[in-house]
Design a protein around this motif. Structure first.
Motif, PDB file in Angstrom:
ATOM      1  N   LEU A 194       0.831  -1.209   0.000  1.00  0.00           N
ATOM      2  CA  LEU A 194       0.000   0.000   0.000  1.00  0.00           C
ATOM      3  C   LEU A 194       0.864   1.256   0.000  1.00  0.00           C
ATOM      4  N   ARG A 195       1.887   1.299   0.876  1.00  0.00           N
ATOM      5  CA  ARG A 195       2.753   2.485   0.960  1.00  0.00           C
ATOM      6  C   ARG A 195       3.509   2.709  -0.363  1.00  0.00           C
ATOM      7  N   LEU A 196       4.055   1.605  -0.895  1.00  0.00           N
ATOM      8  CA  LEU A 196       4.811   1.696  -2.134  1.00  0.00           C
ATOM      9  C   LEU A 196       3.910   2.181  -3.269  1.00  0.00           C
ATOM     10  N   ALA A 197       2.702   1.633  -3.329  1.00  0.00           N
ATOM     11  CA  ALA A 197       1.754   2.036  -4.377  1.00  0.00           C
ATOM     12  C   ALA A 197       1.364   3.500  -4.221  1.00  0.00           C
ATOM     13  N   GLN A 198       1.234   3.965  -2.975  1.00  0.00           N
ATOM     14  CA  GLN A 198       0.888   5.384  -2.742  1.00  0.00           C
ATOM     15  C   GLN A 198       1.970   6.304  -3.284  1.00  0.00           C
TER      16      GLN A 198
END
Length: 243
Positions: A194-198
């Motif tokens: 999720l963080r990487l995609a954000q």
């Protein structure tokens, strides 16, 4: 002895200099004492005194604990406000993708194409749900601690989902998105998806925003190396905009 430091005359910063101009005024100020390492709220005024015209009354109240509590509350509030402001940006992009994919699916007659677009809308909606779950966990925001959550996920699929989420806005501006994912990157990696995609979604959104119509954007993932089970991947977003 503490406040006068041996001086008998009036100091340059003495509030009496201002009180002489406005005798009825009460002056208040807060200062930090290097001598005591404490914060004080100071009050100064003129009062009537038997046998003389007036006397200068000044008193200081130690407000160190109150001052520190106020600063901590302001810091927590700032962190929360800053986080929510950033999250509004995080939510808009995938929501636009959900709406855009559903609109396209409504205009399609081919059932396979409809399923494809609804699948992309579903991925974008799940991304929004993940972001909202973070927003609702206010305890983490107040503590200024958002811990990373590692899990296994399909790296190429995540990159494809990002292009789906941001691609609607790109299509509106006739911007071409070109992806290049190194085949040496393991298909399944472990990190906070999720963080990487954000992060990548934000870079893509900004690239689309500042790229003129009929421009192009490149999303690349380069395999740098692997050592002791740790894989280093360089992800870059480049565009033909002014930046």
């Amino acid at each position: 002895k503490v406040f006068q430091k041996g001086q008998n005359g009036r100091c340059d910063f003495c509030p009496c200099n201002q009180l002489d101009k406005e005798p009825e005024k009460v002056i208040e100020w807060i200062e930090y004492s290097e001598l005591t390492k404490r914060n004080y709220r100071n009050t100064a005024c003129y009062i009537k005194w038997p046998g003389i015209d007036k006397a200068h009354l000044r008193y200081s109240v130690d407000i160190t604990e109150l001052y520190n509590a106020k600063e901590q509350a302001e810091t927590a509030n700032h962190v929360k406000s800053d986080f929510l402001a950033r999250m509004s940006h995080e939510i808009r992009s995938p929501l636009n993708a959900v709406i855009g994919m559903i609109n396209i699916a409504n205009d399609e007659n081919d059932m396979e194409e409809i399923k494809l677009y609804l699948g992309k809308a579903d991925n974008a909606a799940k991304h929004v749900l993940g972001v909202i779950n973070d927003i609702l966990d206010m305890s983490k925001i107040e503590a200024n601690k958002l811990e990373l959550s590692d899990s296994e996920f399909d790296f190429p699929k995540m990159m494809t989902n990002i292009v789906d989420v941001t691609g609607i806005k790109a299509q509106e501006k006739h911007i071409q998105i070109v992806t290049d994912i190194s085949k040496d990157i393991p298909p399944v990696v472990i990190c906070d998806e999720l963080r990487l995609a954000q992060v990548i979604t934000n870079l893509m959104t900004n690239a689309i925003k500042f790229t003129p119509e009929k421009g192009s954007i490149n999303l690349d993932a380069l395999f740098i190396g692997e050592e002791n089970g740790l894989c280093t991947i360089q992800i870059s977003v480049s565009d033909t905009g002014i930046g």
